[in-house]
Scaffold this motif. Structure first.
Motif, PDB file in Angstrom:
ATOM      1  N   TRP A 218       0.982  -0.634   0.466  1.00 31.15           N
ATOM      2  CA  TRP A 218       0.251  -0.193   0.316  1.00 31.15           C
ATOM      3  C   TRP A 218       0.796   1.459   0.159  1.00 31.15           C
ATOM      4  O   TRP A 218       0.792   2.635  -0.766  1.00 31.15           O
ATOM      5  CB  TRP A 218      -0.941  -0.057   1.575  1.00 31.15           C
ATOM      6  CG  TRP A 218      -1.781  -1.205   1.552  1.00 31.15           C
ATOM      7  CD1 TRP A 218      -2.008  -2.309   1.808  1.00 31.15           C
ATOM      8  CD2 TRP A 218      -3.155  -0.579   0.075  1.00 31.15           C
ATOM      9  NE1 TRP A 218      -3.344  -2.432   1.325  1.00 31.15           N
ATOM     10  CE2 TRP A 218      -4.241  -1.914   0.272  1.00 31.15           C
ATOM     11  CE3 TRP A 218      -3.971   0.273  -0.845  1.00 31.15           C
ATOM     12  CZ2 TRP A 218      -4.938  -2.324  -0.143  1.00 31.15           C
ATOM     13  CZ3 TRP A 218      -4.995   0.674  -1.684  1.00 31.15           C
ATOM     14  CH2 TRP A 218      -5.831  -0.957  -1.131  1.00 31.15           C
ATOM     15  N   LEU A 219       2.124   1.348   0.927  1.00 28.44           N
ATOM     16  CA  LEU A 219       3.002   2.412   0.994  1.00 28.44           C
ATOM     17  C   LEU A 219       3.452   2.626  -0.606  1.00 28.44           C
ATOM     18  O   LEU A 219       3.618   3.765  -0.534  1.00 28.44           O
ATOM     19  CB  LEU A 219       4.253   1.875   1.347  1.00 28.44           C
ATOM     20  CG  LEU A 219       4.157   1.961   3.030  1.00 28.44           C
ATOM     21  CD1 LEU A 219       5.292   1.617   3.624  1.00 28.44           C
ATOM     22  CD2 LEU A 219       3.193   3.652   3.447  1.00 28.44           C
ATOM     23  N   ARG A 220       3.627   1.686  -1.390  1.00 27.42           N
ATOM     24  CA  ARG A 220       3.735   1.473  -2.850  1.00 27.42           C
ATOM     25  C   ARG A 220       3.303   2.240  -3.440  1.00 27.42           C
ATOM     26  O   ARG A 220       3.347   3.324  -3.953  1.00 27.42           O
ATOM     27  CB  ARG A 220       4.707   0.590  -3.514  1.00 27.42           C
ATOM     28  CG  ARG A 220       6.180   0.307  -2.359  1.00 27.42           C
ATOM     29  CD  ARG A 220       6.350  -1.615  -3.825  1.00 27.42           C
ATOM     30  NE  ARG A 220       5.751  -2.838  -3.384  1.00 27.42           N
ATOM     31  CZ  ARG A 220       5.499  -3.551  -2.913  1.00 27.42           C
ATOM     32  NH1 ARG A 220       6.086  -3.546  -1.807  1.00 27.42           N
ATOM     33  NH2 ARG A 220       4.572  -4.222  -3.098  1.00 27.42           N
ATOM     34  N   SER A 221       1.229   1.850  -3.603  1.00 26.44           N
ATOM     35  CA  SER A 221       0.780   2.846  -4.312  1.00 26.44           C
ATOM     36  C   SER A 221       0.467   3.747  -3.502  1.00 26.44           C
ATOM     37  O   SER A 221       0.240   4.719  -4.728  1.00 26.44           O
ATOM     38  CB  SER A 221      -0.605   1.945  -4.117  1.00 26.44           C
ATOM     39  OG  SER A 221      -2.032   2.219  -4.705  1.00 26.44           O
ATOM     40  N   THR A 222       0.953   4.371  -3.252  1.00 27.18           N
ATOM     41  CA  THR A 222       0.428   5.490  -1.967  1.00 27.18           C
ATOM     42  C   THR A 222       1.359   6.681  -2.810  1.00 27.18           C
ATOM     43  O   THR A 222       0.652   7.420  -3.484  1.00 27.18           O
ATOM     44  CB  THR A 222       0.958   5.658  -0.690  1.00 27.18           C
ATOM     45  OG1 THR A 222      -0.611   5.469  -0.207  1.00 27.18           O
ATOM     46  CG2 THR A 222       0.564   7.136  -0.082  1.00 27.18           C
ATOM     47  N   MET A 223       3.335   6.360  -2.701  1.00 26.77           N
ATOM     48  CA  MET A 223       3.783   6.631  -3.353  1.00 26.77           C
ATOM     49  C   MET A 223       4.205   7.533  -4.895  1.00 26.77           C
ATOM     50  O   MET A 223       4.527   7.575  -5.177  1.00 26.77           O
ATOM     51  CB  MET A 223       5.016   6.482  -2.329  1.00 26.77           C
ATOM     52  CG  MET A 223       5.101   6.753  -1.489  1.00 26.77           C
ATOM     53  SD  MET A 223       5.510   8.737  -0.646  1.00 26.77           S
ATOM     54  CE  MET A 223       3.748   8.486  -0.430  1.00 26.77           C
ATOM     55  N   ALA A 224       3.364   6.506  -5.557  1.00 29.97           N
ATOM     56  CA  ALA A 224       3.013   6.489  -6.671  1.00 29.97           C
ATOM     57  C   ALA A 224       2.382   8.248  -7.252  1.00 29.97           C
ATOM     58  O   ALA A 224       2.452   8.179  -8.567  1.00 29.97           O
ATOM     59  CB  ALA A 224       2.137   5.512  -7.648  1.00 29.97           C
ATOM     60  N   TYR A 225       1.746   8.192  -6.252  1.00 30.50           N
ATOM     61  CA  TYR A 225       0.602   9.748  -6.240  1.00 30.50           C
ATOM     62  C   TYR A 225       1.310  10.128  -5.060  1.00 30.50           C
ATOM     63  O   TYR A 225       0.069  10.775  -4.106  1.00 30.50           O
ATOM     64  CB  TYR A 225      -0.568   9.667  -6.389  1.00 30.50           C
ATOM     65  CG  TYR A 225      -1.080   8.833  -6.866  1.00 30.50           C
ATOM     66  CD1 TYR A 225      -1.472   9.011  -9.108  1.00 30.50           C
ATOM     67  CD2 TYR A 225      -1.285   6.919  -7.304  1.00 30.50           C
ATOM     68  CE1 TYR A 225      -1.443   7.500  -9.706  1.00 30.50           C
ATOM     69  CE2 TYR A 225      -1.376   6.139  -8.879  1.00 30.50           C
ATOM     70  CZ  TYR A 225      -1.546   6.272  -9.576  1.00 30.50           C
ATOM     71  OH  TYR A 225      -2.130   5.684 -10.837  1.00 30.50           O
ATOM     72  N   ARG A 226       2.240  10.642  -4.712  1.00 33.51           N
ATOM     73  CA  ARG A 226       2.724  11.456  -3.769  1.00 33.51           C
ATOM     74  C   ARG A 226       2.227  13.306  -3.608  1.00 33.51           C
ATOM     75  O   ARG A 226       1.812  13.181  -2.572  1.00 33.51           O
ATOM     76  CB  ARG A 226       4.319  11.758  -4.209  1.00 33.51           C
ATOM     77  CG  ARG A 226       5.041  10.974  -4.274  1.00 33.51           C
ATOM     78  CD  ARG A 226       7.005  10.857  -4.574  1.00 33.51           C
ATOM     79  NE  ARG A 226       6.926   9.530  -4.264  1.00 33.51           N
ATOM     80  CZ  ARG A 226       8.601   9.356  -4.312  1.00 33.51           C
ATOM     81  NH1 ARG A 226       9.570  10.365  -3.578  1.00 33.51           N
ATOM     82  NH2 ARG A 226       9.645   7.733  -4.225  1.00 33.51           N
ATOM     83  N   ALA A 227       1.664  13.494  -4.909  1.00 31.19           N
ATOM     84  CA  ALA A 227       0.900  14.648  -4.617  1.00 31.19           C
ATOM     85  C   ALA A 227      -0.226  14.617  -3.916  1.00 31.19           C
ATOM     86  O   ALA A 227      -0.561  15.499  -2.863  1.00 31.19           O
ATOM     87  CB  ALA A 227       0.692  15.324  -5.778  1.00 31.19           C
ATOM     88  N   SER A 228      -0.639  13.888  -4.428  1.00 31.56           N
ATOM     89  CA  SER A 228      -2.034  13.294  -3.881  1.00 31.56           C
ATOM     90  C   SER A 228      -1.891  12.792  -2.383  1.00 31.56           C
ATOM     91  O   SER A 228      -2.933  13.432  -1.354  1.00 31.56           O
ATOM     92  CB  SER A 228      -2.546  11.920  -4.582  1.00 31.56           C
ATOM     93  OG  SER A 228      -4.134  11.550  -4.253  1.00 31.56           O
ATOM     94  N   PHE A 229      -0.691  12.133  -2.011  1.00 26.04           N
ATOM     95  CA  PHE A 229      -0.470  12.312  -0.774  1.00 26.04           C
ATOM     96  C   PHE A 229      -0.653  12.778   0.409  1.00 26.04           C
ATOM     97  O   PHE A 229      -0.443  13.215   1.537  1.00 26.04           O
ATOM     98  CB  PHE A 229       0.574  11.187  -0.824  1.00 26.04           C
ATOM     99  CG  PHE A 229       1.075  10.725   0.806  1.00 26.04           C
ATOM    100  CD1 PHE A 229       0.086   9.838   1.608  1.00 26.04           C
ATOM    101  CD2 PHE A 229       2.691  11.977   0.812  1.00 26.04           C
ATOM    102  CE1 PHE A 229       1.257  10.110   3.171  1.00 26.04           C
ATOM    103  CE2 PHE A 229       3.514  11.368   2.147  1.00 26.04           C
ATOM    104  CZ  PHE A 229       2.479  10.636   3.333  1.00 26.04           C
ATOM    105  N   LEU A 230       0.404  13.843  -0.680  1.00 22.87           N
ATOM    106  CA  LEU A 230       0.758  15.300   0.207  1.00 22.87           C
ATOM    107  C   LEU A 230      -0.709  15.814   0.999  1.00 22.87           C
ATOM    108  O   LEU A 230      -0.396  16.809   1.859  1.00 22.87           O
ATOM    109  CB  LEU A 230       1.879  16.132  -0.459  1.00 22.87           C
ATOM    110  CG  LEU A 230       1.998  16.959   0.244  1.00 22.87           C
ATOM    111  CD1 LEU A 230       2.777  16.928   1.245  1.00 22.87           C
ATOM    112  CD2 LEU A 230       2.567  18.456  -0.423  1.00 22.87           C
TER     113      LEU A 230
END
Length: 287
Positions: free
Chosen positions: A35-47
């Motif tokens: 899930w972390l790899r999935s999240t970091m694929a869209y870093r702007a969205s995560f931020l």
């Protein structure tokens, strides 16, 4: 040759099993990393979501600050002392919510039968449910709690001793375990109730909100309930009041402030038993 190899494989499995706890932790870590790899694929969205999470939780403390614009104390406690209570509870809850917050989705899985897909995998079900859709954005809540806690510790007039310095980290870690146990116990209850996520949230999110304020503003029966029935008071009230040099509620002796690790261990064991009982009672949807 094949028949001769089979007994050896079975013997190895019997005499060198992987501990169940180790297996669960490893599986949890693998699912979380996915899930972390999935999240970091869209870093702007995560931020943006992390900042949004931080901002939303910050409004809770802003509300308390607005109260103190009109009063000097709340239940006999200053803003700095309440900041310590708030920060300790928020940090502990944030850690538990980050690691176990997905437990409130269990009722939905029980109702629609998708829990069956977790049962057929060679991985502990609890690890799968807890790590499901791991939300790194919840770091925003933890960050906000740590900042408020830091303000409370610096601004409050604390007579630091070795004992008080030891109580502080124990309070945060034990509080996270206690909240985590409540998450697991609430998940176990959903095996029976199936649609009880709001009941679970009343003890987790509701308990966090309760602990943000001093015990002196609540009825003694409520304070007894969260001390001796659902021991949320050990998350921050009892250890934090000891750190502040305040009298513990209900006339409890000061040594009770050192019991959070014991309560956390007992709570985790009890939640584990409840989880196993709930999982054994699961009968699928029949579809």
């Amino acid at each position: 040759m094949a028949e001769a190899a089979a007994p050896g494989v079975r013997e190895e499995a019997v005499f060198a099993p992987r501990p169940r706890l180790v297996e669960g932790v490893r599986a949890y870590g693998l699912i979380v990393s996915m899930w972390l790899r999935s999240t970091m694929a869209y870093r702007a969205s995560f931020l943006m979501t992390a900042v949004g999470n931080f901002t939303a939780t910050a409004f809770d403390f802003v509300t308390i600050m607005l109260m103190f614009a009109h009063v000097d104390a709340l239940g006999g406690y200053s803003l700095q002392e309440i900041a310590l209570l708030y920060g300790a509870s928020g940090t502990a809850f944030g850690l538990a919510d980050l690691l176990m917050g997905s437990m409130d989705r269990l009722g939905r899985r029980v109702r629609d039968g998708t829990l069956d897909t977790l049962l057929v995998r060679p991985v502990p079900v609890l690890a799968q449910v807890a790590a499901d859709r791991f939300a790194l954005r919840r770091l925003g809540r933890i960050t906000q709690g740590v900042l408020v806690l830091g303000y409370g510790l610096v601004a409050s007039d604390i007579d630091w001793t070795v004992a008080r310095a030891v109580v502080l980290p124990l309070m945060l870690l034990s509080g996270a375990v206690i909240f985590g146990a409540v998450f697991v116990a609430g998940g176990a209850f959903q095996f029976v109730a199936q649609d009880a996520s709001q009941v679970q949230n009343s003890f987790t999110y509701g308990g966090n909100t309760l602990l943000q304020y001093p015990p002196t503003i609540f009825a003694k029966d409520l304070v007894r309930g969260v001390t001796f029935v659902v021991p949320l008071a050990f998350v921050n009230w009892l250890p934090a009041l000891y750190v502040l040099g305040r009298e513990l509620p209900l006339g409890l002796p000061s040594w009770v402030a050192f019991l959070p690790p014991v309560v956390a261990g007992g709570g985790a064991a009890g939640a584990g038993l409840a989880w196993r009982a709930g999982l054994r009672s699961y009968r699928s949807t029949g579809s």
